[in-house]
Structures are given as structure tokens and as C-alpha cells.
Design an enzyme around this catalytic site. Sequence first.
Site, PDB file in Angstrom:
ATOM      1  N   ASP A   9     -12.324  13.045   0.576  1.00 51.35           N
ATOM      2  CA  ASP A   9     -11.317  12.356   1.397  1.00 51.35           C
ATOM      3  C   ASP A   9     -10.332  11.700   0.450  1.00 51.35           C
ATOM      4  O   ASP A   9     -10.731  11.175  -0.602  1.00 51.35           O
ATOM      5  CB  ASP A   9     -11.981  11.297   2.293  1.00 51.35           C
ATOM      6  CG  ASP A   9     -11.077  10.867   3.443  1.00 51.35           C
ATOM      7  OD1 ASP A   9      -9.902  10.504   3.176  1.00 51.35           O
ATOM      8  OD2 ASP A   9     -11.542  10.884   4.591  1.00 51.35           O
ATOM      9  N   ASP A  10      -9.050  11.732   0.800  1.00 54.21           N
ATOM     10  CA  ASP A  10      -8.055  11.117  -0.085  1.00 54.21           C
ATOM     11  C   ASP A  10      -7.997   9.602   0.094  1.00 54.21           C
ATOM     12  O   ASP A  10      -7.353   8.913  -0.699  1.00 54.21           O
ATOM     13  CB  ASP A  10      -6.663  11.730   0.150  1.00 54.21           C
ATOM     14  CG  ASP A  10      -6.159  11.476   1.562  1.00 54.21           C
ATOM     15  OD1 ASP A  10      -6.972  11.583   2.502  1.00 54.21           O
ATOM     16  OD2 ASP A  10      -4.968  11.187   1.729  1.00 54.21           O
ATOM     17  N   MET A  55      -6.848  16.135   6.540  1.00 49.81           N
ATOM     18  CA  MET A  55      -5.505  15.667   6.220  1.00 49.81           C
ATOM     19  C   MET A  55      -5.469  15.056   4.822  1.00 49.81           C
ATOM     20  O   MET A  55      -5.728  13.857   4.622  1.00 49.81           O
ATOM     21  CB  MET A  55      -5.051  14.640   7.260  1.00 49.81           C
ATOM     22  CG  MET A  55      -5.130  15.153   8.694  1.00 49.81           C
ATOM     23  SD  MET A  55      -4.149  16.651   8.958  1.00 49.81           S
ATOM     24  CE  MET A  55      -2.498  15.969   8.813  1.00 49.81           C
ATOM     25  N   ASP A 327     -54.960  65.813 -11.296  1.00 49.10           N
ATOM     26  CA  ASP A 327     -53.895  66.306 -12.174  1.00 49.10           C
ATOM     27  C   ASP A 327     -53.594  67.754 -11.825  1.00 49.10           C
ATOM     28  O   ASP A 327     -54.500  68.602 -11.786  1.00 49.10           O
ATOM     29  CB  ASP A 327     -54.333  66.188 -13.641  1.00 49.10           C
ATOM     30  CG  ASP A 327     -53.222  66.516 -14.604  1.00 49.10           C
ATOM     31  OD1 ASP A 327     -52.564  65.576 -15.089  1.00 49.10           O
ATOM     32  OD2 ASP A 327     -53.008  67.712 -14.884  1.00 49.10           O
ATOM     33  N   GLU A 370     -47.510  64.428 -13.550  1.00 47.37           N
ATOM     34  CA  GLU A 370     -48.210  65.168 -12.505  1.00 47.37           C
ATOM     35  C   GLU A 370     -49.593  64.589 -12.231  1.00 47.37           C
ATOM     36  O   GLU A 370     -50.454  65.244 -11.644  1.00 47.37           O
ATOM     37  CB  GLU A 370     -48.333  66.645 -12.892  1.00 47.37           C
ATOM     38  CG  GLU A 370     -49.216  66.924 -14.091  1.00 47.37           C
ATOM     39  CD  GLU A 370     -48.484  66.870 -15.433  1.00 47.37           C
ATOM     40  OE1 GLU A 370     -48.953  67.509 -16.393  1.00 47.37           O
ATOM     41  OE2 GLU A 370     -47.443  66.186 -15.506  1.00 47.37           O
TER      42      GLU A 370
END
Length: 458
Positions: A9-10, A55, A327, A370
Site C-alpha cells: 500500500d502506498d 490505487m 532370458d 533380454e
Amino acid sequence: MSARVLVVDDQEPNVRLLEAKLKAEYFEVVTAFNGLDAISKTNDHQPDVILLDIMMPGMDGFEVCRKLKADRRTRHIPIVMVTALDQPEDRVRGLEAGADDFLTKPVDNLPLFARIRSLLRLKVLLDELRVREDKVEARGLSPVEANETDISGSRQLIITGEERIAEHLAERLPDEAVAEKEIDPAKAVSRAADGFDLIIVDLTTKVFDALRVCARIRSNSETRHVPILAIVDPDEMARSVRALDLGVNDIVNRPVDRGELNARIRTQLRRKRYADMLRERLDDSLEMAVTDPLTGLSNRRYLSSRLEQAVQRVAHGEETACVMIADLDYFKRVNDSYGHDAGDAVLQQFAECLRHRARAVDLVARFGGEEFVVLMPSVTLNEAAIGAERLRATVNKLSFRLPGTDSVLAVTVSIGLAEIHAGDTVDSALRRADEALYRAKAAGRNCVKLEKVQTKAA
């Protein structure tokens, strides 16, 4: 729930007033007095919530909000605009800029802290998802982006006590939305789990307890993450605060302004889609972490963790378990003669065969190349051998299709089996199964061999 709040806020008196209120509730407070300072403080401190004045000279709150929501580093931070502006068009403009809510000056403590608690619950959830998302991005995957505007096809359930009010609210929804209505509270709770993107609950109805409906929807695991937008009477502040504490995501005051309602709906849908996409990415990344991408079987990492669990259960006498290593015979010839695409196709078809032959409790994984491993809980070595022999015989009869041709291959498999014993480690169990596989290869392939049973000397 404590958190870090950025107050922007300003006017210094406004900042100090909010700062005092927040610190009294044990929030950590960071302050900024203009738009550029707000953006800088947000990047530096990563607040959990931003209370932003509209604002301000230079860069107003709308522009600050747009910039923060456009930045991936800060877009997830909830922003509450604190302003003297109280017209619907001002709220719509703020929501379209990305604000999550509004508070009108002078700020009342009840709605202030209810809003902060509500937004913090959401942010905690999103933060957990974002941490995982960051890890996914670190692996080279693209970041999640939420669609900012398209809500076409979204399903919204309106819950109120009167058909007339339901029709009135449906007329104010976005044209692209698909609106459904329910005036029976029991049916409303049940229908809420039917894949809706947003639920609108009229808290002003006198026909039933709409707050209880909200609580039941939020407590249901199937609807826990579906946003709830409540229609409230502005004179019943305590009821609005209670709704937020029960998990309602946002509120709209009566009389309902169509522009504001649509803006809030878009905000909730955008947020939900972002959270849904984060969850979906998390599910995908978890799946990728444990799955072999070629075959869809579990990968070696996941197999190791499950083998470790099996070893521990056997060590505690909770069950028996066996390990199978399978395998494919002469697989290198397939790659050399027909190419790697053919080799991949053979691996995929063998994986599918393994998946269908395995029991529901078995874990089937690709170990590498494999070579495949099956963890078989609750079986003895002899029982496992029967299953292994059935698998070998099935593969021996299969015709493996080559991609892009009508050609087929005959492929065989060699299998080694070992039982997990008390005192085993994962490595020792796998080593014995591998030794059995080696003996199967040495015996001419296309056969099953069991681990050698060690007999004790008399």
C-alpha cells in the site's frame, strides 16, 4: 496456520494497521509501498499471500497483479486486493488481472483472516505439487501451463433449494459452461462426485442447511478437490466466514452480478486445471520412475525395492518367495538379422506373454536387455518350477511377429529359479537364480533349471 504475508500500500498508516493485525495473529509480515517494490519483495521473499492495494501512483495494483501472475515464479501466490473500490466492475477487472479475492477498506478482521486461511490451505496443496513438478522439470520435461481462458465444456452443478433460483443462477453462468441443477440436498452430495468441474452452492436457501452440504462435499475424497463457489448474503458475514473455514473456495454476494460471477468461475476453473495438471504430471512421473518404457513392465529400480521387502518378509518367517530369471535365447541374432525394431517387437511380445502367464501377486520386471525377472511370493521352489515350465512351453509355441511384415519368428527362453531363504540378501537371491539360468544355457537352452540345493554334511 502461520505464513508470510506481503502487505502492499502506498499509504504507510494502512500498511502499519494491517501489519499490526497480522502480527497479532503470528503471521510474518513483509511490507512494500509501491508496485515495483511489491514485485521485487515477492521475488525475494516468496510470500504465501499478498494483500495488494489497487490505487497506487505509477504502477497500480491491477498492473502489479498481472505481472505477478504472468511470472511462473510467482503466479501461484494468492493475491487479495484490498481497496476502497467496491463496484462489481472493479472486482471483475481485478479478477481478470488474476486476483483471488477482494477486501474492502476498512478491513474487518473476520473476513481478513478467513480469506487468508482459505487461500493458505490452497497454497499448501499447490506447493506440495509444485515441489514434485520442479523435480519433473529437472529431468527435462516441459513445465505445466494452465489454459487461462477456455472453459468450454466445463460442467458446473448448481445446488439450491428452489428450481426458480437454480434457473436464475444458470442464466448467469458463462455461455460455454454446461450447467446442471439439483434442489435435493442428499442427491446433490451424491451427484457432486459425478465429475463436475465446479459446484455452486446457494447458502441463502432456507430449504436445507447448505453449509452442511458444503461440509459433506469437502469431506468426501472424491470431491475434496472440486472447487465450491458459494452464493451468500452480504449481511451474514459470520456465515460467509464459516463457509470459508469449511473449505468453500470463493463467495459471491447477492444480488449476483453476472460479470463478477463469471470472472470468479474462470478463476476457480483455471486454478483447478492447474492443480489437476500438476497431479497428472506427478502420476506420470511416478509411473515413469518405476516402469520400463519399452515393455511397460516394472523396471529394475522398482524390482529392487520389492525384492528387498520380500527378503525381509522371508527373514521374519512371514512367507516363502522365489525369484525367476528368464532370458531369451540367441536374442542377439534377432537384432543382427532383422534390426533393432524387430528386437524391440520381440521383447514387447515376450513381456506381454510374461504378464499374462504371471499370477496377480507376482511382480514382473525387465531386468535389462533380454533378461526378465519375476518375483513370486507365497510359493515353494517346486511350485515355482511348475509355473516356469508352463511359461517356457508357451513361449516355445508362440510365433513372434515382426513389425511391418507378415513374417514371424520362433523364439525360446531359458529360465533359472531360486528360492529366497532366511539370511538372504537381494543380491544373493538373484545370484543363485542367475547361476541356475547359466546352467540352463549350458544345458542347451530352452529349459528350466533350479538352484542347487546345499546339503549339510552329517
